[in-house]
Write a protein that holds these residues in place. Structure first.
Motif, PDB file in Angstrom:
ATOM      1  N   ILE A   1      -7.427   9.381  -4.407  1.00  0.00           N
ATOM      2  CA  ILE A   1      -7.543   8.415  -3.329  1.00  0.00           C
ATOM      3  C   ILE A   1      -8.837   8.697  -2.571  1.00  0.00           C
ATOM      4  O   ILE A   1      -9.113   9.826  -2.178  1.00  0.00           O
ATOM      5  CB  ILE A   1      -6.328   8.506  -2.378  1.00  0.00           C
ATOM      6  CG1 ILE A   1      -6.415   7.460  -1.264  1.00  0.00           C
ATOM      7  CG2 ILE A   1      -6.169   9.891  -1.791  1.00  0.00           C
ATOM      8  CD1 ILE A   1      -5.151   7.368  -0.423  1.00  0.00           C
ATOM      9  N   LYS A   2      -9.653   7.683  -2.420  1.00  0.00           N
ATOM     10  CA  LYS A   2     -10.928   7.781  -1.698  1.00  0.00           C
ATOM     11  C   LYS A   2     -11.728   8.997  -2.161  1.00  0.00           C
ATOM     12  O   LYS A   2     -12.134   9.072  -3.299  1.00  0.00           O
ATOM     13  CB  LYS A   2     -10.683   7.800  -0.193  1.00  0.00           C
ATOM     14  CG  LYS A   2     -10.079   6.484   0.312  1.00  0.00           C
ATOM     15  CD  LYS A   2      -9.943   6.457   1.815  1.00  0.00           C
ATOM     16  CE  LYS A   2      -9.405   5.122   2.290  1.00  0.00           C
ATOM     17  NZ  LYS A   2      -9.241   5.049   3.751  1.00  0.00           N
TER      18      LYS A   2
ATOM     19  N   LYS B   1      -3.549   5.670  -8.883  1.00  0.00           N
ATOM     20  CA  LYS B   1      -3.938   5.469  -7.483  1.00  0.00           C
ATOM     21  C   LYS B   1      -2.820   5.904  -6.544  1.00  0.00           C
ATOM     22  O   LYS B   1      -1.716   5.350  -6.562  1.00  0.00           O
ATOM     23  CB  LYS B   1      -4.277   3.996  -7.242  1.00  0.00           C
ATOM     24  CG  LYS B   1      -5.378   3.467  -8.144  1.00  0.00           C
ATOM     25  CD  LYS B   1      -5.594   1.976  -7.944  1.00  0.00           C
ATOM     26  CE  LYS B   1      -6.632   1.430  -8.902  1.00  0.00           C
ATOM     27  NZ  LYS B   1      -6.817  -0.041  -8.744  1.00  0.00           N
TER      28      LYS B   1
ATOM     29  N   GLU C   1       0.063   2.962  -7.994  1.00  0.00           N
ATOM     30  CA  GLU C   1      -0.405   1.993  -8.996  1.00  0.00           C
ATOM     31  C   GLU C   1      -1.130   2.747 -10.105  1.00  0.00           C
ATOM     32  O   GLU C   1      -1.959   3.609  -9.832  1.00  0.00           O
ATOM     33  CB  GLU C   1      -1.349   0.967  -8.381  1.00  0.00           C
ATOM     34  CG  GLU C   1      -1.923  -0.002  -9.423  1.00  0.00           C
ATOM     35  CD  GLU C   1      -2.977  -0.949  -8.856  1.00  0.00           C
ATOM     36  OE1 GLU C   1      -3.570  -1.705  -9.636  1.00  0.00           O
ATOM     37  OE2 GLU C   1      -3.206  -0.910  -7.626  1.00  0.00           O
TER      38      GLU C   1
ATOM     39  N   THR D   1      -2.342   4.156  -0.485  1.00  0.00           N
ATOM     40  CA  THR D   1      -3.361   4.266   0.563  1.00  0.00           C
ATOM     41  C   THR D   1      -2.775   4.317   1.971  1.00  0.00           C
ATOM     42  O   THR D   1      -3.460   4.735   2.904  1.00  0.00           O
ATOM     43  CB  THR D   1      -4.339   3.078   0.477  1.00  0.00           C
ATOM     44  OG1 THR D   1      -3.602   1.849   0.551  1.00  0.00           O
ATOM     45  CG2 THR D   1      -5.115   3.116  -0.825  1.00  0.00           C
TER      46      THR D   1
ATOM     47  N   ASP E   1       0.814  -1.221   0.000  1.00  0.00           N
ATOM     48  CA  ASP E   1       0.000   0.000   0.000  1.00  0.00           C
ATOM     49  C   ASP E   1       0.844   1.266   0.000  1.00  0.00           C
ATOM     50  O   ASP E   1       0.337   2.362   0.215  1.00  0.00           O
ATOM     51  CB  ASP E   1      -0.919   0.009   1.228  1.00  0.00           C
ATOM     52  CG  ASP E   1      -1.910  -1.141   1.222  1.00  0.00           C
ATOM     53  OD1 ASP E   1      -2.452  -1.432   0.138  1.00  0.00           O
ATOM     54  OD2 ASP E   1      -2.133  -1.750   2.277  1.00  0.00           O
TER      55      ASP E   1
ATOM     56  N   THR F   1     -10.434  13.041  -5.444  1.00  0.00           N
ATOM     57  CA  THR F   1     -10.206  12.536  -6.791  1.00  0.00           C
ATOM     58  C   THR F   1     -10.342  13.630  -7.847  1.00  0.00           C
ATOM     59  O   THR F   1     -10.954  14.666  -7.620  1.00  0.00           O
ATOM     60  CB  THR F   1     -11.212  11.421  -7.130  1.00  0.00           C
ATOM     61  OG1 THR F   1     -12.545  11.952  -7.087  1.00  0.00           O
ATOM     62  CG2 THR F   1     -11.099  10.268  -6.160  1.00  0.00           C
TER      63      THR F   1
ATOM     64  N   ILE G   1      -6.038   5.022 -14.786  1.00  0.00           N
ATOM     65  CA  ILE G   1      -6.399   5.240 -13.382  1.00  0.00           C
ATOM     66  C   ILE G   1      -5.120   5.324 -12.551  1.00  0.00           C
ATOM     67  O   ILE G   1      -4.342   4.366 -12.505  1.00  0.00           O
ATOM     68  CB  ILE G   1      -7.293   4.106 -12.852  1.00  0.00           C
ATOM     69  CG1 ILE G   1      -8.581   4.000 -13.687  1.00  0.00           C
ATOM     70  CG2 ILE G   1      -7.628   4.329 -11.376  1.00  0.00           C
ATOM     71  CD1 ILE G   1      -9.437   2.798 -13.328  1.00  0.00           C
TER      72      ILE G   1
END
Length: 207
Positions: free
Chosen positions: A159-160, A119, A104, A122, A100, A163, A117
């Motif tokens: 993230i979450k 990412k 990515e 996290t 994490d 965005t 996408i």
């Protein structure tokens, strides 16, 4: 930082858009030391009956790359299989965390369109300046390719609840958004054990 990328013009070719009804995919993993990009696992195209790269799951490919970089226990990419749970038991807390701690990027060429996408990790919820430079390099190449595609590349990044979604790729907007997440004080829990960039002779290179 070393990089390994795929040929985005070839990846987003229209002929792959409806492979087995879902299209094809690829994954980039950006650690604090390198960028590694691979097509997802190959599969049989039900129409041509030929083997096609990019038919597998993004999560599986992400875990295979991490397994190779950090020498994680074998089986970590075999989700929901007995060897997957055995691998989880063997992993240290640091190894579990590193999954994490990386950026990515998922590439998708499907009937829904061309999508990238990005990412944000996290765990620490931040990226380094070097990682941003790697993302910018990928975006620059994607932006050039998008201009010659029948469908522009869409972008989702964040993230979450934080965005950014763009119907057409815009490198400057994405970089401006990502600058809010810069934290150069954070260091990966585990340093890359293996540098994979430019070592796999089967990977396509564009630089």
């Amino acid at each position: 930082m070393q990089s390994e990328l795929i040929n985005l013009e070839k990846f987003f070719n229209d002929k792959y858009r409806n492979i087995n009804g879902v299209g094809i995919g690829a994954v980039s993993i950006i650690t604090q030391y390198q960028t590694v990009t691979r097509y997802t696992e190959s599969g049989i195209d039900q129409i041509s009956k030929r083997m096609v790269k990019g038919c597998g799951r993004h999560e599986t490919t992400k875990n295979l790359i991490l397994q190779d970089i950090f020498e994680l226990p074998q089986g970590i990419a075999e989700r929901f299989q007995p060897q997957y749970y055995k691998a989880l038991q063997k992993m240290s807390a640091e190894e579990a965390r590193i999954k994490d701690e990386v950026v990515e990027i998922d590439y998708i060429n499907s009937s829904s369109g061309n999508i990238i996408i990005i990412k944000i990790p996290t765990y620490q919820k931040s990226i380094t300046t070097r990682q941003l430079l790697e993302i910018a390099n990928i975006l620059e190449q994607a932006e050039q390719v998008s201009c010659i595609l029948t469908q522009p590349i869409k972008i989702w990044v964040g993230i979450k609840n934080k965005t950014l979604v763009l119907e057409k790729i815009n490198k400057n907007k994405v970089i401006l958004f990502l600058k809010k997440f810069i934290d150069d004080s954070y260091t990966q829990t585990i340093k890359d054990i293996n540098i994979l960039s430019f070592k796999d002779k089967n990977e396509e290179r564009i630089r």
